[in-house]
Design a protein around this motif. Structure first.
Motif, PDB file in Angstrom:
ATOM      1  N   PHE A 126       9.595  55.171 -10.966  1.00 43.12           N
ATOM      2  CA  PHE A 126       9.108  55.393  -9.600  1.00 43.12           C
ATOM      3  C   PHE A 126      10.075  54.841  -8.548  1.00 43.12           C
ATOM      4  N   PRO A 127      10.445  53.555  -8.603  1.00 38.52           N
ATOM      5  CA  PRO A 127      11.398  53.062  -7.598  1.00 38.52           C
ATOM      6  C   PRO A 127      12.784  53.694  -7.720  1.00 38.52           C
ATOM      7  N   LEU A 128      13.174  54.099  -8.930  1.00 36.51           N
ATOM      8  CA  LEU A 128      14.468  54.760  -9.088  1.00 36.51           C
ATOM      9  C   LEU A 128      14.527  56.018  -8.243  1.00 36.51           C
ATOM     10  N   GLU A 129      13.506  56.869  -8.370  1.00 36.91           N
ATOM     11  CA  GLU A 129      13.475  58.096  -7.562  1.00 36.91           C
ATOM     12  C   GLU A 129      13.372  57.775  -6.076  1.00 36.91           C
ATOM     13  N   GLN A 130      12.517  56.825  -5.742  1.00 37.64           N
ATOM     14  CA  GLN A 130      12.266  56.522  -4.334  1.00 37.64           C
ATOM     15  C   GLN A 130      13.536  56.071  -3.617  1.00 37.64           C
ATOM     16  N   TYR A 131      14.288  55.170  -4.240  1.00 40.95           N
ATOM     17  CA  TYR A 131      15.454  54.612  -3.561  1.00 40.95           C
ATOM     18  C   TYR A 131      16.634  55.572  -3.547  1.00 40.95           C
ATOM     19  N   VAL A 132      16.825  56.319  -4.627  1.00 41.62           N
ATOM     20  CA  VAL A 132      17.912  57.308  -4.636  1.00 41.62           C
ATOM     21  C   VAL A 132      17.637  58.389  -3.596  1.00 41.62           C
ATOM     22  N   GLN A 133      16.387  58.852  -3.534  1.00 40.66           N
ATOM     23  CA  GLN A 133      16.024  59.869  -2.543  1.00 40.66           C
ATOM     24  C   GLN A 133      16.135  59.322  -1.128  1.00 40.66           C
ATOM     25  N   ALA A 134      15.759  58.059  -0.918  1.00 41.96           N
ATOM     26  CA  ALA A 134      15.842  57.449   0.414  1.00 41.96           C
ATOM     27  C   ALA A 134      17.296  57.310   0.865  1.00 41.96           C
ATOM     28  N   ILE A 135      18.187  56.960  -0.069  1.00 47.37           N
ATOM     29  CA  ILE A 135      19.606  56.855   0.269  1.00 47.37           C
ATOM     30  C   ILE A 135      20.148  58.207   0.704  1.00 47.37           C
ATOM     31  N   LEU A 136      19.788  59.261  -0.044  1.00 48.77           N
ATOM     32  CA  LEU A 136      20.240  60.613   0.308  1.00 48.77           C
ATOM     33  C   LEU A 136      19.687  61.049   1.660  1.00 48.77           C
ATOM     34  N   GLY A 194       8.425  64.702  -2.981  1.00 52.56           N
ATOM     35  CA  GLY A 194       7.235  65.056  -3.746  1.00 52.56           C
ATOM     36  C   GLY A 194       7.589  65.759  -5.043  1.00 52.56           C
ATOM     37  N   ILE A 195       8.539  66.674  -4.986  1.00 52.83           N
ATOM     38  CA  ILE A 195       8.969  67.386  -6.189  1.00 52.83           C
ATOM     39  C   ILE A 195       9.643  66.422  -7.154  1.00 52.83           C
ATOM     40  N   ALA A 196      10.561  65.613  -6.633  1.00 56.90           N
ATOM     41  CA  ALA A 196      11.301  64.687  -7.484  1.00 56.90           C
ATOM     42  C   ALA A 196      10.371  63.664  -8.133  1.00 56.90           C
ATOM     43  N   ARG A 197       9.368  63.205  -7.395  1.00 51.75           N
ATOM     44  CA  ARG A 197       8.427  62.234  -7.969  1.00 51.75           C
ATOM     45  C   ARG A 197       7.635  62.841  -9.116  1.00 51.75           C
ATOM     46  N   VAL A 250      13.049  72.047  -0.308  1.00 54.33           N
ATOM     47  CA  VAL A 250      12.313  72.364  -1.535  1.00 54.33           C
ATOM     48  C   VAL A 250      13.268  72.791  -2.642  1.00 54.33           C
ATOM     49  N   ILE A 251      14.184  73.691  -2.328  1.00 58.32           N
ATOM     50  CA  ILE A 251      15.141  74.156  -3.331  1.00 58.32           C
ATOM     51  C   ILE A 251      16.001  72.993  -3.823  1.00 58.32           C
ATOM     52  N   SER A 252      16.435  72.165  -2.887  1.00 54.71           N
ATOM     53  CA  SER A 252      17.246  70.998  -3.268  1.00 54.71           C
ATOM     54  C   SER A 252      16.449  70.042  -4.143  1.00 54.71           C
ATOM     55  N   GLY A 253      15.167  69.858  -3.818  1.00 60.23           N
ATOM     56  CA  GLY A 253      14.321  68.971  -4.616  1.00 60.23           C
ATOM     57  C   GLY A 253      14.134  69.466  -6.035  1.00 60.23           C
ATOM     58  N   LEU A 254      14.052  70.785  -6.201  1.00 57.91           N
ATOM     59  CA  LEU A 254      13.882  71.365  -7.534  1.00 57.91           C
ATOM     60  C   LEU A 254      15.130  71.194  -8.399  1.00 57.91           C
ATOM     61  N   ILE A 255      16.265  70.933  -7.763  1.00 56.24           N
ATOM     62  CA  ILE A 255      17.499  70.652  -8.513  1.00 56.24           C
ATOM     63  C   ILE A 255      17.718  69.152  -8.636  1.00 56.24           C
ATOM     64  N   PHE A 256      17.478  68.443  -7.527  1.00 52.44           N
ATOM     65  CA  PHE A 256      17.684  66.997  -7.493  1.00 52.44           C
ATOM     66  C   PHE A 256      16.787  66.261  -8.497  1.00 52.44           C
ATOM     67  N   GLY A 257      15.504  66.623  -8.546  1.00 52.80           N
ATOM     68  CA  GLY A 257      14.577  65.946  -9.442  1.00 52.80           C
ATOM     69  C   GLY A 257      15.008  66.013 -10.895  1.00 52.80           C
TER      70      GLY A 257
END
Length: 269
Positions: A131-141, A161-164, A216-223
């Protein structure tokens, strides 16, 4: 269709490719030198930095497409929303919010900690850290790109939301596969379920106008990209990657169990 297609098509060829082979050799060397816990940590930090480096320019590209792509799609959706269908999408899109997924993560960590018995610490740490891994990487981006959000929502790049959902339910699917001996088709089913959950989360975020479509498209790849590195790190920690070969068994034998190179015990179903 995406899960089976990737599992039996490009995914299988990629797993046998030169890049994966070289990665396996490099990780095996690090395991011998550093031990599994340290190698897993190094790998997940490296992969997180690599993910940020790759998706930073992707975010700048998405921002440049706002007028040409995002606004036309937003207006198109606005004109065609159905009140009943919109209500369902508002209900579903909440699945990707932080609060409900925090509870899912904690519950999953506790359940698998019980199942893994003496190695309870491994799923407890690995699932909770997703959970924090996704949160902080996404926040940095999001901070690096700083592209703003639609006037109808507060969603940022890339869709968290998608990545989580990918990270949370992907971690659960990963530990299901690590805990029980499942046939390959069940691995495909698990991956497909996670993909479907994430895909519809992206659709609902777009339908409720919380995100630009490029988010949304980026999230589907980033996650999935972030999850791939996380999954490899977990498999390193669990002793599932790289698997010992006859050639490397003699080298690995010189590493003590305290270095984390001991193979995981069989966890009963």
């Amino acid at each position: 269709m995406a899960g089976p297609l990737l599992a039996y098509g490009p995914g299988r060829r990629l797993a046998r490719g030169r890049v994966v082979t070289k990665t396996r050799e490099a990780v095996a060397g690090l395991v011998v030198t550093l031990g599994r816990p340290q190698t897993a940590l190094v790998f997940v930090l490296f992969w997180s930095a690599l993910t940020i480096a790759v998706f930073w320019p992707v975010g700048l590209l998405a921002h440049s497409l706002e007028d040409a792509v995002d606004w036309p799609v937003l207006l198109w959706v606005t004109e065609r929303r159905n009140p009943t269908f919109e209500e369902f999408n508002w209900f579903y899109t909440a699945l990707g919010d932080r609060d409900p997924l925090k509870k899912v993560v904690v519950a999953a960590a506790v359940v698998f900690a019980v199942l893994w018995r003496r190695r309870f610490w491994l799923p407890l740490v690995a699932i909770l850290i997703s959970f924090p891994l996704e949160q902080y990487v996404q926040a940095i981006l999001a901070g690096m790109v700083n592209r703003g959000h639609p006037p109808t929502g507060l969603g940022s790049y890339p869709s968290g939301g998608i990545a989580r959902i990918v990270m949370t339910f992907g971690a659960i699917a990963l530990f299901v596969a690590l805990t029980w001996e499942l046939k390959r088709r069940w691995h495909v089913v698990l991956g497909t379920v996670v993909f479907v959950l994430a895909f519809y989360e992206g659709y609902s975020r777009m339908y409720t106008q919380k995100h630009w479509i490029t988010d949304v498209i980026s999230g589907l790849i980033f996650g999935p990209a972030l999850f791939l590195g996380y999954a490899v790190a977990v498999c390193i920690l669990a002793g599932r990657f790289p698997r010992r070969t006859p050639a490397s068994a003699g080298i690995a034998a010189g590493v003590s169990e305290s270095d984390g190179d001991k193979q995981p015990e069989v966890v009963p179903a």
